[in-house]
Design an enzyme around this catalytic site. Sequence first.
Site, PDB file in Angstrom:
ATOM      1  N   SER A  22      55.139  63.802  14.639  1.00  0.00           N
ATOM      2  CA  SER A  22      54.453  62.973  15.630  1.00  0.00           C
ATOM      3  C   SER A  22      54.828  61.503  15.487  1.00  0.00           C
ATOM      4  O   SER A  22      54.280  60.660  16.181  1.00  0.00           O
ATOM      5  CB  SER A  22      52.936  63.129  15.476  1.00  0.00           C
ATOM      6  OG  SER A  22      52.549  62.849  14.148  1.00  0.00           O
ATOM      7  N   ASN A 109      43.597  64.164   7.579  1.00  0.00           N
ATOM      8  CA  ASN A 109      42.647  64.446   8.664  1.00  0.00           C
ATOM      9  C   ASN A 109      41.651  63.307   8.869  1.00  0.00           C
ATOM     10  O   ASN A 109      41.356  62.939  10.008  1.00  0.00           O
ATOM     11  CB  ASN A 109      41.908  65.756   8.388  1.00  0.00           C
ATOM     12  CG  ASN A 109      42.846  66.944   8.362  1.00  0.00           C
ATOM     13  OD1 ASN A 109      44.030  66.801   8.685  1.00  0.00           O
ATOM     14  ND2 ASN A 109      42.351  68.107   7.960  1.00  0.00           N
ATOM     15  N   THR A 154      31.810  51.279  57.772  1.00  0.00           N
ATOM     16  CA  THR A 154      31.437  52.586  57.234  1.00  0.00           C
ATOM     17  C   THR A 154      32.273  53.579  58.026  1.00  0.00           C
ATOM     18  O   THR A 154      32.555  53.332  59.208  1.00  0.00           O
ATOM     19  CB  THR A 154      29.935  52.903  57.423  1.00  0.00           C
ATOM     20  OG1 THR A 154      29.663  52.960  58.828  1.00  0.00           O
ATOM     21  CG2 THR A 154      29.027  51.872  56.774  1.00  0.00           C
ATOM     22  N   SER A 276      62.430  46.795  51.750  1.00  0.00           N
ATOM     23  CA  SER A 276      62.992  48.132  51.972  1.00  0.00           C
ATOM     24  C   SER A 276      64.511  48.019  51.922  1.00  0.00           C
ATOM     25  O   SER A 276      65.072  46.989  52.292  1.00  0.00           O
ATOM     26  CB  SER A 276      62.543  48.638  53.345  1.00  0.00           C
ATOM     27  OG  SER A 276      63.469  49.575  53.845  1.00  0.00           O
ATOM     28  N   ASN A 284      56.562  45.416  51.530  1.00  0.00           N
ATOM     29  CA  ASN A 284      55.706  46.534  51.132  1.00  0.00           C
ATOM     30  C   ASN A 284      54.763  46.187  49.983  1.00  0.00           C
ATOM     31  O   ASN A 284      55.138  45.446  49.074  1.00  0.00           O
ATOM     32  CB  ASN A 284      56.569  47.730  50.730  1.00  0.00           C
ATOM     33  CG  ASN A 284      57.321  48.313  51.908  1.00  0.00           C
ATOM     34  OD1 ASN A 284      56.843  48.253  53.043  1.00  0.00           O
ATOM     35  ND2 ASN A 284      58.494  48.840  51.649  1.00  0.00           N
ATOM     36  N   GLU A 289      50.179  50.115  45.723  1.00  0.00           N
ATOM     37  CA  GLU A 289      50.436  51.561  45.808  1.00  0.00           C
ATOM     38  C   GLU A 289      50.629  52.165  44.420  1.00  0.00           C
ATOM     39  O   GLU A 289      50.164  53.276  44.143  1.00  0.00           O
ATOM     40  CB  GLU A 289      51.671  51.822  46.667  1.00  0.00           C
ATOM     41  CG  GLU A 289      51.432  51.521  48.138  1.00  0.00           C
ATOM     42  CD  GLU A 289      52.728  51.564  48.925  1.00  0.00           C
ATOM     43  OE1 GLU A 289      53.159  52.652  49.300  1.00  0.00           O
ATOM     44  OE2 GLU A 289      53.322  50.492  49.148  1.00  0.00           O
ATOM     45  N   TYR A 316      39.509  70.355  11.610  1.00  0.00           N
ATOM     46  CA  TYR A 316      40.782  69.894  12.161  1.00  0.00           C
ATOM     47  C   TYR A 316      41.670  71.060  12.570  1.00  0.00           C
ATOM     48  O   TYR A 316      41.741  72.084  11.896  1.00  0.00           O
ATOM     49  CB  TYR A 316      41.531  69.019  11.131  1.00  0.00           C
ATOM     50  CG  TYR A 316      42.867  68.537  11.652  1.00  0.00           C
ATOM     51  CD1 TYR A 316      42.958  67.400  12.447  1.00  0.00           C
ATOM     52  CD2 TYR A 316      44.044  69.254  11.385  1.00  0.00           C
ATOM     53  CE1 TYR A 316      44.178  66.978  12.951  1.00  0.00           C
ATOM     54  CE2 TYR A 316      45.266  68.837  11.898  1.00  0.00           C
ATOM     55  CZ  TYR A 316      45.325  67.692  12.677  1.00  0.00           C
ATOM     56  OH  TYR A 316      46.525  67.276  13.185  1.00  0.00           O
ATOM     57  N   GLN A 321      46.744  66.774  17.277  1.00  0.00           N
ATOM     58  CA  GLN A 321      47.829  65.792  17.274  1.00  0.00           C
ATOM     59  C   GLN A 321      48.218  65.432  18.717  1.00  0.00           C
ATOM     60  O   GLN A 321      48.808  64.386  18.964  1.00  0.00           O
ATOM     61  CB  GLN A 321      49.035  66.363  16.519  1.00  0.00           C
ATOM     62  CG  GLN A 321      50.200  65.415  16.399  1.00  0.00           C
ATOM     63  CD  GLN A 321      51.170  65.870  15.329  1.00  0.00           C
ATOM     64  OE1 GLN A 321      50.908  65.719  14.144  1.00  0.00           O
ATOM     65  NE2 GLN A 321      52.284  66.455  15.737  1.00  0.00           N
ATOM     66  N   LYS A 324      47.055  61.838  20.952  1.00  0.00           N
ATOM     67  CA  LYS A 324      47.548  60.462  20.994  1.00  0.00           C
ATOM     68  C   LYS A 324      48.317  60.117  22.252  1.00  0.00           C
ATOM     69  O   LYS A 324      48.095  59.068  22.861  1.00  0.00           O
ATOM     70  CB  LYS A 324      48.392  60.183  19.764  1.00  0.00           C
ATOM     71  CG  LYS A 324      47.523  59.980  18.553  1.00  0.00           C
ATOM     72  CD  LYS A 324      48.336  60.041  17.284  1.00  0.00           C
ATOM     73  CE  LYS A 324      47.627  60.794  16.199  1.00  0.00           C
ATOM     74  NZ  LYS A 324      47.269  62.181  16.517  1.00  0.00           N
TER      75      LYS A 324
HETATM   76  N1  ARG Z   1      49.756  63.824  12.492  1.00  0.00           N
HETATM   77  C1  ARG Z   1      48.513  64.494  12.378  1.00  0.00           C
HETATM   78  C2  ARG Z   1      47.692  64.284  13.634  1.00  0.00           C
HETATM   79  O1  ARG Z   1      47.996  63.404  14.367  1.00  0.00           O
HETATM   80  C3  ARG Z   1      47.772  64.008  11.192  1.00  0.00           C
HETATM   81  C4  ARG Z   1      46.841  64.994  10.569  1.00  0.00           C
HETATM   82  C5  ARG Z   1      47.563  66.132  10.049  1.00  0.00           C
HETATM   83  N2  ARG Z   1      46.811  66.928   9.174  1.00  0.00           N
HETATM   84  C6  ARG Z   1      47.247  68.136   8.836  1.00  0.00           C
HETATM   85  N3  ARG Z   1      46.568  68.765   7.984  1.00  0.00           N
HETATM   86  N4  ARG Z   1      48.325  68.639   9.355  1.00  0.00           N
HETATM   87  O2  ARG Z   1      46.790  65.017  13.930  1.00  0.00           O
END
Ligand code: ARG
Length: 460
Positions: A22, A109, A154, A276, A284, A289, A316, A321, A324
Amino acid sequence: MKLWGGRFQKETDTLVNDFNSSIQFDGRMYKEDIMGSLAHAAMLAEQGIISREDAAAITAGLQEVLADIESGKAELTSDNEDIHMNVETLLTAKIGDAGKRLHTARSRNDQVAVDLRLYLRHEIAAIKAEILDLQKAILEQAKQHQNTVMPGYTHLQRAQPISFAQHLLAYGAMLCRDVTRLEDCERRMNECPLGSGALAGTTYPIDRWNTAKALGFDRPMTNSLDGVSDRDYAIELMSALSVLMMHLSRFSEEMILWCSWEFKFIELDDAYSTGSSIMPQKKNPDVAELVRGKTGRVYGDLMSLLTTMKGLPLAYNKDMQEDKEPVFDAVDTVKMCLPVFAGMLRTMRVLPENMRRAAGGGFINATDCADYLTKKGMPFRDAYTAVGSLVYYCTTHQKLLEELSLAELKEISPLFEEDVYEALKLETCMGQRSSYGGPAVSETSRQIDELEAFVKEHQA
Ligand code: ARG
């Protein structure tokens, strides 16, 4: 070898490595990750869980890692999966064993949960500041147009006369709620998950109040499973941002209508419009928009995380993940839209004559005409019917109400007198709507004062 490599006999497949990692999107939380680690290390030392020397080495090392990441000297790599393991690896490369002690009594976590809260907290502050600036742009325009009569609508049908200030101030009021929604969200978000561990806390004598305070949280979260499991704060933020975007989208839609030839109430500045490639005459409203278009994207971000979370058992799960990218996208999108929208508003040219002309058609003084009769003693419902037949008469004779002779008016009701012409003037109709919250100047002035006070109070 991976930080977690001990249990494994084989290297991770490269496909899995890329799939699992990630760092491409959580790398942006490097500062928050380091802040969390600094607070954690200091607490571990204060509690006698690690030595003061180790804590000092960790602190100095983390500061170097921060500088290295910011200068581009340190590279964040997918071999280290995420920001947490990247920072830890960089630290350990610098200071050796002490670096390996940092993760005592902690899990990724609770780490990711604290990082995201810290990150979103400062994004909320930045977004709030942009909303307040947009409100200032609204105020600048509203102050100029308290006497600019325009049709209020209205069903997109001309309804009653208002001022352009009144229309703009409606958005000003909506944005106040957007600000306070963000503040509410921030308040609930401001509890610290650090110390929840993987899910079940820890056997070490940690002090969760210590780290919570050090990181500027109001308190530690009360339950360790909840601490690592929930993402309601990100969802709540995206809901608030979705409502905000819905407001901006409606405002955009109106800007688009207003600058069309059909309305021509405003003209956008050249710097905030586009041309355009084929039609030489075109100018425009792309900015408006795009704001309207990007609203769909923010709603999508919200739906995405809601859907990710809906079936997850505690605590968890790696699915999380996926929190984000949508929340960062929503935040980035809103942060792009707000300043460009404010600029568009500040630089637009308002065309009061065209607004006045549009207000002149469409019988928008019909309610006032009925009110005139009512004030002379006729029950409102009868007055409503009488004016209805006048409007019908007008449409068949191509006249406006104020163009009828007193004789014509008296045919409908003997209550009409010479003073009706004053009562039917749009300026009178608007100016007399001085009930609380109405478009009369006395009331738009009050709204302007209130909005100004709000902006001042909520500025950091
Ligand atoms: N990169 C992970 C996330 O964003 C961090 C936590 C990962 N924990 C695990 N036990 N794999 O969720």
